[in-house]
Write a protein that holds these residues in place. Structure first.
Motif, PDB file in Angstrom:
ATOM      1  N   ALA A 159      -2.480   5.512   3.649  1.00 40.51           N
ATOM      2  CA  ALA A 159      -2.948   5.353   5.024  1.00 40.51           C
ATOM      3  C   ALA A 159      -3.437   3.934   5.286  1.00 40.51           C
ATOM      4  O   ALA A 159      -3.864   3.223   4.378  1.00 40.51           O
ATOM      5  CB  ALA A 159      -4.079   6.339   5.313  1.00 40.51           C
ATOM      6  N   SER A 160      -3.372   3.546   6.551  1.00 35.84           N
ATOM      7  CA  SER A 160      -3.952   2.283   7.011  1.00 35.84           C
ATOM      8  C   SER A 160      -5.076   2.635   7.971  1.00 35.84           C
ATOM      9  O   SER A 160      -4.826   3.075   9.100  1.00 35.84           O
ATOM     10  CB  SER A 160      -2.893   1.429   7.713  1.00 35.84           C
ATOM     11  OG  SER A 160      -1.872   1.054   6.815  1.00 35.84           O
ATOM     12  N   SER A 182     -12.357  11.374   0.198  1.00 33.20           N
ATOM     13  CA  SER A 182     -11.091  10.963   0.818  1.00 33.20           C
ATOM     14  C   SER A 182      -9.887  11.347  -0.046  1.00 33.20           C
ATOM     15  O   SER A 182      -8.812  10.764   0.088  1.00 33.20           O
ATOM     16  CB  SER A 182     -11.089   9.451   1.052  1.00 33.20           C
ATOM     17  OG  SER A 182     -11.133   8.743  -0.174  1.00 33.20           O
ATOM     18  N   ALA A 195       1.259   4.007  -3.035  1.00 40.22           N
ATOM     19  CA  ALA A 195       0.813   5.356  -2.700  1.00 40.22           C
ATOM     20  C   ALA A 195       1.881   6.398  -3.006  1.00 40.22           C
ATOM     21  O   ALA A 195       1.595   7.462  -3.586  1.00 40.22           O
ATOM     22  CB  ALA A 195       0.434   5.422  -1.219  1.00 40.22           C
ATOM     23  N   ARG A 246      -4.288   7.151  -5.770  1.00 42.13           N
ATOM     24  CA  ARG A 246      -4.161   6.932  -4.333  1.00 42.13           C
ATOM     25  C   ARG A 246      -4.236   5.437  -4.022  1.00 42.13           C
ATOM     26  O   ARG A 246      -4.884   4.678  -4.749  1.00 42.13           O
ATOM     27  CB  ARG A 246      -5.283   7.643  -3.566  1.00 42.13           C
ATOM     28  CG  ARG A 246      -5.269   9.142  -3.719  1.00 42.13           C
ATOM     29  CD  ARG A 246      -6.339   9.829  -2.906  1.00 42.13           C
ATOM     30  NE  ARG A 246      -7.684   9.467  -3.337  1.00 42.13           N
ATOM     31  CZ  ARG A 246      -8.556   8.773  -2.601  1.00 42.13           C
ATOM     32  NH1 ARG A 246      -8.232   8.335  -1.397  1.00 42.13           N
ATOM     33  NH2 ARG A 246      -9.766   8.511  -3.078  1.00 42.13           N
ATOM     34  N   ASN A 250      -4.733   3.049  -0.416  1.00 38.73           N
ATOM     35  CA  ASN A 250      -4.920   2.979   1.031  1.00 38.73           C
ATOM     36  C   ASN A 250      -5.295   1.567   1.446  1.00 38.73           C
ATOM     37  O   ASN A 250      -5.679   0.744   0.609  1.00 38.73           O
ATOM     38  CB  ASN A 250      -6.018   3.960   1.469  1.00 38.73           C
ATOM     39  CG  ASN A 250      -5.624   5.400   1.240  1.00 38.73           C
ATOM     40  OD1 ASN A 250      -4.779   5.948   1.938  1.00 38.73           O
ATOM     41  ND2 ASN A 250      -6.239   6.045   0.239  1.00 38.73           N
ATOM     42  N   LEU A 256     -12.966   5.410   0.982  1.00 35.09           N
ATOM     43  CA  LEU A 256     -11.595   5.510   0.497  1.00 35.09           C
ATOM     44  C   LEU A 256     -11.500   5.568  -1.024  1.00 35.09           C
ATOM     45  O   LEU A 256     -10.463   5.971  -1.567  1.00 35.09           O
ATOM     46  CB  LEU A 256     -10.756   4.344   1.027  1.00 35.09           C
ATOM     47  CG  LEU A 256     -10.412   4.401   2.513  1.00 35.09           C
ATOM     48  CD1 LEU A 256      -9.690   3.136   2.947  1.00 35.09           C
ATOM     49  CD2 LEU A 256      -9.577   5.642   2.844  1.00 35.09           C
ATOM     50  N   THR A 259       0.830  -1.204   0.000  1.00 39.02           N
ATOM     51  CA  THR A 259       0.000   0.000   0.000  1.00 39.02           C
ATOM     52  C   THR A 259       0.864   1.253   0.000  1.00 39.02           C
ATOM     53  O   THR A 259       0.646   2.185  -0.796  1.00 39.02           O
ATOM     54  CB  THR A 259      -0.935   0.013   1.233  1.00 39.02           C
ATOM     55  OG1 THR A 259      -1.820  -1.100   1.149  1.00 39.02           O
ATOM     56  CG2 THR A 259      -1.730   1.300   1.307  1.00 39.02           C
ATOM     57  N   ARG A 260       1.851   1.296   0.878  1.00 38.76           N
ATOM     58  CA  ARG A 260       2.716   2.474   0.952  1.00 38.76           C
ATOM     59  C   ARG A 260       3.540   2.651  -0.322  1.00 38.76           C
ATOM     60  O   ARG A 260       3.736   3.773  -0.800  1.00 38.76           O
ATOM     61  CB  ARG A 260       3.629   2.368   2.182  1.00 38.76           C
ATOM     62  CG  ARG A 260       2.884   2.443   3.512  1.00 38.76           C
ATOM     63  CD  ARG A 260       3.844   2.518   4.683  1.00 38.76           C
ATOM     64  NE  ARG A 260       4.586   1.278   4.867  1.00 38.76           N
ATOM     65  CZ  ARG A 260       4.197   0.275   5.660  1.00 38.76           C
ATOM     66  NH1 ARG A 260       3.040   0.356   6.308  1.00 38.76           N
ATOM     67  NH2 ARG A 260       4.935  -0.811   5.788  1.00 38.76           N
ATOM     68  N   VAL A 301      -6.471  11.532   1.430  1.00 40.33           N
ATOM     69  CA  VAL A 301      -5.974  10.350   2.146  1.00 40.33           C
ATOM     70  C   VAL A 301      -5.208   9.468   1.177  1.00 40.33           C
ATOM     71  O   VAL A 301      -5.769   8.986   0.191  1.00 40.33           O
ATOM     72  CB  VAL A 301      -7.140   9.560   2.777  1.00 40.33           C
ATOM     73  CG1 VAL A 301      -6.602   8.385   3.592  1.00 40.33           C
ATOM     74  CG2 VAL A 301      -7.997  10.468   3.653  1.00 40.33           C
ATOM     75  N   ASN A 302      -3.933   9.236   1.469  1.00 42.65           N
ATOM     76  CA  ASN A 302      -3.113   8.409   0.593  1.00 42.65           C
ATOM     77  C   ASN A 302      -2.025   7.726   1.412  1.00 42.65           C
ATOM     78  O   ASN A 302      -1.389   8.346   2.261  1.00 42.65           O
ATOM     79  CB  ASN A 302      -2.468   9.256  -0.508  1.00 42.65           C
ATOM     80  CG  ASN A 302      -1.788   8.423  -1.572  1.00 42.65           C
ATOM     81  OD1 ASN A 302      -2.258   7.330  -1.897  1.00 42.65           O
ATOM     82  ND2 ASN A 302      -0.693   8.921  -2.121  1.00 42.65           N
TER      83      ASN A 302
END
Length: 275
Positions: A249-250, A243, A179, A188, A190, A238, A175-176, A246-247
């Motif tokens: 993120a967990s 959102s 992102a 994005r 998440n 998400l 995910t990271r 928001v990127n």
């Protein structure tokens, strides 16, 4: 969600199906995929209204659902589905990586062979990688997109199932990576980190002990475990414009489980156990 084209993996399951319904209810065109043909047959009955609605041109807000059988561990099959999306529907703009194996009652660590590790990894991690790569090709070309990976509290603490836990932890790193690398292209990525969800994935445990969910509730500060629809709402959020900030993120949705130890805190504070 009007104009959005989404693909959901593990879509016939206890969490995937509510995600499909929420996206479609908001007007998205959803390609719902699952490895189980019988699961698709059963799940399809509850999404027929979306397909019918689109065919008859009913009011905006009612999306379309296309069901496709897919083994996410088969990269060629994944690419074939995404090629079909591009040819028939347009660029995929939303991907929800949700496919898992049912969580069978685990063996001890030393009795869990590599075949189990490889199976969980191939479905949860490699499946998400293959789907994300295929989706990103279309998202980058379009200059927009959103990927949501369904992880687990098992990724951040140990609650059983070592192979499953390790695979879900890898999803957070994935995910990271996505992102950060693809934010400049308007994309994005998440993750949702749920605790126990009341889904058929727990069927073996529930068959062995019908009180499974009641027993699990005592470990949650909220006093309950999540319904699939609650997590589906987070997936919808998400993937939506709400959102857009928001990127990487967990988003933890575990009723307070990972915030601390409820039983221990009661003991330390001298609060009698309500049980």
């Amino acid at each position: 969600m009007q104009g959005e084209i989404a693909l959901v993996t593990g879509a016939a399951g206890g969490l995937g199906l509510p995600v499909v319904k929420r996206l479609a209810a908001q007007g998205a065109v959803v390609v719902a995929t699952d490895i189980s043909a019988s699961g698709i047959t059963e799940a399809k009955r509850s999404t027929d209204r979306f397909e019918l609605g689109a065919a008859q041109g009913t009011a905006a807000g009612n999306g379309t659902v296309y069901w496709r059988e897919l083994d996410v561990a088969d990269e060629a099959a994944v690419n074939e589905v995404f090629d079909w999306i591009a040819a028939e529907l347009g660029a995929c703009s939303i991907l929800v990586n949700n496919a898992i194996k049912p969580c069978a009652i685990p063996h001890s660590f030393i009795d869990t062979g590599l075949e189990q590790w490889r199976s969980d990894y191939s479905i949860i991690v490699e499946g998400a990688v293959s789907c994300s790569r295929a989706a990103l090709r279309q998202m980058v070309a379009a200059g927009r997109g959103s990927i949501v990976n369904i992880s687990s509290v098992n990724a951040v603490g140990f609650y059983g199932h070592p192979p499953y836990s390790a695979a879900k932890a890898a999803l957070l790193s994935l995910t990271r990576s996505i992102a950060v690398q693809y934010a400049p292209q308007g994309i994005r990525c998440n993750a949702i980190v749920p605790g126990t969800i009341k889904t058929p994935a727990w069927a073996e445990q529930v068959a062995a002990n019908p009180q499974t969910f009641e027993i699990l509730r005592q470990w949650y500060p909220s006093g309950d475990v999540a319904e699939p629809e609650q997590i589906a709402e987070l997936a919808l959020f998400l993937t939506s414009e709400q959102s857009r900030a928001v990127n990487g993120a967990s988003l933890v949705a575990d009723g307070g489980l990972t915030a601390g130890n409820l039983a221990m805190s009661r003991f330390v504070e001298g609060v009698p156990d309500p049980a």
